[in-house]
Design a protein around this motif. Sequence first.
Motif, PDB file in Angstrom:
ATOM      1  N   GLY A   1       0.752  -1.182   0.000  1.00 39.13           N
ATOM      2  CA  GLY A   1       0.007  -0.061   0.013  1.00 39.13           C
ATOM      3  C   GLY A   1       0.935   1.293  -0.105  1.00 39.13           C
ATOM      4  O   GLY A   1       2.156   1.303   0.111  1.00 39.13           O
ATOM      5  N   PRO A   2       0.362   2.433  -0.107  1.00 39.60           N
ATOM      6  CA  PRO A   2       0.861   3.633  -0.090  1.00 39.60           C
ATOM      7  C   PRO A   2       1.778   3.906   1.133  1.00 39.60           C
ATOM      8  O   PRO A   2       1.234   3.680   2.546  1.00 39.60           O
ATOM      9  CB  PRO A   2      -0.030   4.684  -0.414  1.00 39.60           C
ATOM     10  N   LEU A   3       2.808   4.721   1.087  1.00 38.67           N
ATOM     11  CA  LEU A   3       3.599   5.140   2.069  1.00 38.67           C
ATOM     12  C   LEU A   3       4.172   6.664   1.744  1.00 38.67           C
ATOM     13  O   LEU A   3       4.751   6.851   0.919  1.00 38.67           O
ATOM     14  CB  LEU A   3       4.914   4.386   2.533  1.00 38.67           C
ATOM     15  N   PRO A   4       3.556   7.404   2.556  1.00 38.89           N
ATOM     16  CA  PRO A   4       3.886   8.882   2.513  1.00 38.89           C
ATOM     17  C   PRO A   4       5.276   9.188   2.722  1.00 38.89           C
ATOM     18  O   PRO A   4       6.103   8.559   3.449  1.00 38.89           O
ATOM     19  CB  PRO A   4       2.987   9.798   3.584  1.00 38.89           C
ATOM     20  N   PHE A   5       5.884  10.030   2.068  1.00 36.89           N
ATOM     21  CA  PHE A   5       7.278  10.659   2.300  1.00 36.89           C
ATOM     22  C   PHE A   5       7.501  12.058   2.031  1.00 36.89           C
ATOM     23  O   PHE A   5       6.597  12.718   1.452  1.00 36.89           O
ATOM     24  CB  PHE A   5       8.220   9.689   1.634  1.00 36.89           C
ATOM     25  N   GLU A   6       8.721  12.341   2.567  1.00 30.69           N
ATOM     26  CA  GLU A   6       8.967  14.004   2.579  1.00 30.69           C
ATOM     27  C   GLU A   6       9.892  14.253   1.424  1.00 30.69           C
ATOM     28  O   GLU A   6      10.854  13.539   1.488  1.00 30.69           O
ATOM     29  CB  GLU A   6       9.504  14.344   3.696  1.00 30.69           C
ATOM     30  N   LYS A   7       9.842  15.538   0.789  1.00 29.43           N
ATOM     31  CA  LYS A   7      10.734  15.716  -0.168  1.00 29.43           C
ATOM     32  C   LYS A   7      12.139  15.492   0.276  1.00 29.43           C
ATOM     33  O   LYS A   7      13.203  15.267  -0.672  1.00 29.43           O
ATOM     34  CB  LYS A   7      10.388  16.873  -1.098  1.00 29.43           C
ATOM     35  N   GLU A   8      12.454  15.883   1.364  1.00 28.13           N
ATOM     36  CA  GLU A   8      13.869  15.883   1.953  1.00 28.13           C
ATOM     37  C   GLU A   8      14.365  14.211   1.833  1.00 28.13           C
ATOM     38  O   GLU A   8      15.579  14.252   1.890  1.00 28.13           O
ATOM     39  CB  GLU A   8      14.079  16.474   3.446  1.00 28.13           C
ATOM     40  N   ARG A   9      13.591  13.389   1.714  1.00 29.39           N
ATOM     41  CA  ARG A   9      14.104  12.202   1.767  1.00 29.39           C
ATOM     42  C   ARG A   9      14.568  11.600   0.320  1.00 29.39           C
ATOM     43  O   ARG A   9      15.136  10.690   0.169  1.00 29.39           O
ATOM     44  CB  ARG A   9      13.049  11.054   2.007  1.00 29.39           C
ATOM     45  N   LEU A  10      14.406  12.517  -0.633  1.00 31.01           N
ATOM     46  CA  LEU A  10      14.580  12.105  -2.224  1.00 31.01           C
ATOM     47  C   LEU A  10      16.343  12.148  -2.291  1.00 31.01           C
ATOM     48  O   LEU A  10      17.087  13.104  -1.486  1.00 31.01           O
ATOM     49  CB  LEU A  10      14.310  13.234  -2.941  1.00 31.01           C
ATOM     50  N   CYS A  11      16.744  11.106  -2.754  1.00 34.46           N
ATOM     51  CA  CYS A  11      18.518  11.159  -2.925  1.00 34.46           C
ATOM     52  C   CYS A  11      18.534  10.852  -4.403  1.00 34.46           C
ATOM     53  O   CYS A  11      18.035   9.823  -4.797  1.00 34.46           O
ATOM     54  CB  CYS A  11      18.910  10.369  -2.030  1.00 34.46           C
TER      55      CYS A  11
END
Length: 214
Positions: A70-80
Amino acid sequence: MKGRDRTVAEVLVAVAERAGCELYLTLFTIEESGWAECVGWNDFEIGEVMDWLAELHTWCSPDSHKLDFGPLPFEKERLCPPQVWNRIERQEPDFMEATGNEGASFERFYRGATLVLWPRGRTPEVLAGAPLDFALAYLETRLRDWGAAGRPEAERSALVSLFTAVIERWPELLARHSNQDRPLERMARLLKQLADPEVVAGFLERLAECGYRS
């Protein structure tokens, strides 16, 4: 994945396993919307972002098995690497002209594939902060794999830690739960499969503390 991306993924799979990390292939979706400002004849620019959604979904294991997490929210600061966000911001938004009492607005939608990585030792923390559907689906998958491996006792303590993390945050997880299924019954089935009296007792105590809710 093809070409260079596939090569990078294969290297990461080996490195993640050696480093004791969880690794998955997922799709991610980012949606933005808000009000827009008219800066010329039929010309607009973004005024302010009012709603923002970013989530991971459509999960696959490194061996290409689909996972029902299922979906898992994330914050843009986690992008790498962080520069990925610059590419997303260059995506042209869709502008809507003002109509009636509503001003001009915009929407922006971006979707792509990504690799998701976190230290295996932090999985309880991930589950405690995830939506309840994700946490329960993850526990179901781990229990299924554990059963297929013959329920090795050496892996029980790791499973107990995962269940404990979810149980400790049960009131908060349940408060954010919006689906129409019955998570308490689902959790009861998982506890029956785990067959650990101390974990069951801990869950019942948590229910008594926060009040019963199915």
